[in-house]
Design a protein around this motif. Structure first.
Motif, PDB file in Angstrom:
ATOM      1  N   LEU A  51       1.004  -0.634  -0.055  1.00  0.00           N
ATOM      2  CA  LEU A  51      -0.099  -0.206  -0.401  1.00  0.00           C
ATOM      3  C   LEU A  51       0.889   1.387   0.354  1.00  0.00           C
ATOM      4  O   LEU A  51       0.276   2.038  -0.355  1.00  0.00           O
ATOM      5  CB  LEU A  51      -0.773   0.285   1.314  1.00  0.00           C
ATOM      6  N   GLU A  52       2.134   1.383   0.520  1.00  0.00           N
ATOM      7  CA  GLU A  52       2.465   2.626   0.614  1.00  0.00           C
ATOM      8  C   GLU A  52       3.573   2.860  -0.430  1.00  0.00           C
ATOM      9  O   GLU A  52       3.785   3.903  -1.008  1.00  0.00           O
ATOM     10  CB  GLU A  52       3.823   2.485   1.751  1.00  0.00           C
ATOM     11  N   GLU A  53       4.458   1.132  -1.134  1.00  0.00           N
ATOM     12  CA  GLU A  53       4.406   1.496  -2.545  1.00  0.00           C
ATOM     13  C   GLU A  53       3.448   2.264  -3.883  1.00  0.00           C
ATOM     14  O   GLU A  53       3.785   3.353  -4.187  1.00  0.00           O
ATOM     15  CB  GLU A  53       4.958   0.563  -2.858  1.00  0.00           C
ATOM     16  N   ALA A  54       1.948   1.931  -3.395  1.00  0.00           N
ATOM     17  CA  ALA A  54       1.518   1.980  -3.984  1.00  0.00           C
ATOM     18  C   ALA A  54       1.039   3.077  -3.972  1.00  0.00           C
ATOM     19  O   ALA A  54       1.261   4.797  -5.141  1.00  0.00           O
ATOM     20  CB  ALA A  54       0.140   1.416  -3.575  1.00  0.00           C
ATOM     21  N   ILE A  55       0.618   3.924  -2.206  1.00  0.00           N
ATOM     22  CA  ILE A  55       0.898   5.331  -2.400  1.00  0.00           C
ATOM     23  C   ILE A  55       1.891   5.911  -2.688  1.00  0.00           C
ATOM     24  O   ILE A  55       1.724   7.408  -3.205  1.00  0.00           O
ATOM     25  CB  ILE A  55       0.227   5.762  -0.997  1.00  0.00           C
ATOM     26  N   ALA A  56       3.230   5.709  -3.028  1.00  0.00           N
ATOM     27  CA  ALA A  56       4.397   6.108  -2.918  1.00  0.00           C
ATOM     28  C   ALA A  56       4.605   6.803  -5.147  1.00  0.00           C
ATOM     29  O   ALA A  56       4.821   7.577  -4.969  1.00  0.00           O
ATOM     30  CB  ALA A  56       5.821   5.824  -3.170  1.00  0.00           C
ATOM     31  N   ARG A  57       3.599   5.658  -5.847  1.00  0.00           N
ATOM     32  CA  ARG A  57       3.712   5.602  -7.270  1.00  0.00           C
ATOM     33  C   ARG A  57       2.676   6.479  -7.572  1.00  0.00           C
ATOM     34  O   ARG A  57       3.387   6.916  -8.092  1.00  0.00           O
ATOM     35  CB  ARG A  57       3.956   4.285  -7.453  1.00  0.00           C
TER      36      ARG A  57
END
Length: 204
Positions: free
Chosen positions: A46-52
């Protein structure tokens, strides 16, 4: 004896229940331990998706800004081109007659020289000739004036190197320094631009 057997059975039953509860507690703990890595993995994703998403939004905003700047520059360049084209057309209209005007100036000079020639003006024939030449000169000057041609350079004016060409400088009574004392040849402007400077003599 039966009572002792009953107590033993009861203790055995309690022991079995306790073991069952312990097993259930262990199973629950194992399940929690197994679920915890799954939750951490989901959180990392989820954090990676938000960062992307944030990265893509920044790229989109930067691209939009570049497009806006390009659009503004294109509009400014188009406006400049339009203004230059309008100025070129305006200059073409204003100065299209420059060559023709310069040729007409020779005719004007000749008429002015003819009028400056000493002659017996009491003779009716000569007087009529002079009057005709003078009338022609006035009409010609009025005609070129309508197209933006105007004379410059007159006795008593202050010398201006942008309008006048000094042939000589000499002291002259009644004139201050840099005043025009003699006009050898009139100068002319076409819509404010010099097409021929006046040839003059200047007081020293």
């Amino acid at each position: 004896m039966e009572k002792i057997m009953s107590e033993q059975e009861k203790n055995q039953e309690n022991l079995e229940n306790a073991e069952e509860l312990t097993q259930k507690a262990n199973d629950t703990e194992n399940s929690a331990e197994q679920a915890e890595p799954a939750d951490e993995t989901a959180s990392d994703a989820l954090e990676e998706a938000i960062a992307r998403v944030q990265e893509l939004e920044e790229q989109l905003a930067e691209t939009a800004k570049k497009e806006q700047d390009l659009l503004l520059r294109s509009r400014a360049e188009l406006d400049n081109m339009r203004r230059r084209a309008e100025q070129d057309v305006e200059k073409a209209h204003k100065f299209a007659l420059e060559k023709f005007s310069k040729d007409i100036l020779n005719t004007i000079d000749n008429l002015e020289r003819a009028l400056a020639t000493p002659a017996n003006k009491e003779d009716e024939a000569v007087k009529s000739l002079f009057d005709g030449v003078e009338l022609t000169l006035k009409e010609l000057l009025a005609t070129v004036a309508r197209f933006g041609v105007e004379p410059v350079g007159a006795v008593g004016e202050t010398f201006n190197p942008e309008l006048h060409q000094a042939i000589s400088m000499q002291s002259a009574e009644g004139f201050e320094t840099n005043q025009i004392t003699v006009v050898l040849q009139k100068g002319y402007l076409l819509n404010g631009r010099v097409i021929r400077p006046a040839m003059v003599m200047v007081a020293a």
